[in-house]
Scaffold this motif. Structure first.
Motif, short mmCIF file in Angstrom:
data_model
loop_
_atom_site.label_atom_id
_atom_site.label_comp_id
_atom_site.label_asym_id
_atom_site.label_seq_id
_atom_site.Cartn_x
_atom_site.Cartn_y
_atom_site.Cartn_z
N ARG A 137 0.84 -1.21 0.00
CA ARG A 137 0.00 0.00 0.00
C ARG A 137 0.87 1.26 0.00
O ARG A 137 0.64 2.19 -0.77
N ALA B 2 1.11 4.10 -2.97
CA ALA B 2 0.81 5.51 -2.66
C ALA B 2 1.99 6.42 -3.02
O ALA B 2 1.80 7.52 -3.56
N MET C 143 2.12 6.96 -6.80
CA MET C 143 1.15 7.97 -7.22
C MET C 143 1.65 9.38 -6.90
O MET C 143 1.53 10.29 -7.71
N ASP D 10 -5.51 12.53 -7.40
CA ASP D 10 -5.98 11.61 -6.36
C ASP D 10 -7.45 11.28 -6.63
O ASP D 10 -8.36 11.78 -5.97
N ALA E 40 -10.31 8.02 -7.96
CA ALA E 40 -10.52 6.57 -7.85
C ALA E 40 -9.82 5.81 -8.97
O ALA E 40 -9.24 4.74 -8.74
N ARG F 64 -6.24 5.58 -7.77
CA ARG F 64 -6.11 4.89 -6.47
C ARG F 64 -6.44 3.40 -6.58
O ARG F 64 -5.81 2.57 -5.94
N GLN F 65 -7.42 3.07 -7.41
CA GLN F 65 -7.85 1.67 -7.52
C GLN F 65 -7.08 0.87 -8.56
O GLN F 65 -7.26 -0.35 -8.65
N THR G 118 -3.51 1.63 -9.23
CA THR G 118 -2.08 1.72 -8.96
C THR G 118 -1.82 0.73 -7.84
O THR G 118 -2.40 0.86 -6.76
#
Length: 143
Positions: free
Chosen positions: A21, A25, A28, A35, A37, A40-41, A43
């Motif tokens: 995780r 992060a 990114m 930032d 979805a 985030r979903q 990567t």
């Protein structure tokens, strides 16, 4: 959608999920994508554990970690490349468990060819991915 593959000796990390995780992060953040979805979903980092006898240098040492980062072609300029290698090495070397020393962490930066991102059942070009991100950002602004 950037991906990270970490190949390490079994038992090197106490909390593989948290390390994955944090790596995703950080990717990114360094890449500088919005930032949203979509990023985030999609990567992600994958921690692959290998038996110690499946890794060796010429001298027989097996306390290495190999990291491969896949981003879209041209997604990382030189400053981002330097930051990516430094920061991922730092996160891995500092992870709880028995990670190797920083000099035994190899980070490979790889570009996916334009059209080489398979997402949502379609091979996307960079332009198609940018358009999808713009659409998502537009929906957020409209809310």
């Amino acid at each position: 959608m950037p991906m990270i593959d970490v190949h390490a000796p079994a038992g090197a990390f106490e909390d593989k999920h948290e390390l994955a995780r944090r790596l995703a992060a950080e990717l990114m953040a360094i890449e500088g994508v919005p930032d949203i979805a979509m990023f985030r979903q999609n990567t992600a980092a994958f921690i692959h554990e290998l038996p110690a006898d499946a890794i060796s240098n010429v001298d027989g040492g097996s306390d290495y970690v190999r990291v491969q980062v896949l981003t879209n072609a041209g997604g990382l300029d030189r400053d981002k490349q330097i930051a990516m290698v430094a920061r991922l090495t730092e996160l891995i070397a500092g992870a709880p468990g028995k990670p190797p020393a920083p000099e035994r962490i190899w980070v490979l930066l790889t570009d996916a060819n334009d059209g080489g991102w398979g997402l949502w059942g379609h091979a996307h070009t960079n332009v198609e991915l940018f358009d999808a991100a713009r659409r998502e950002l537009g929906k957020i602004k409209a809310e």
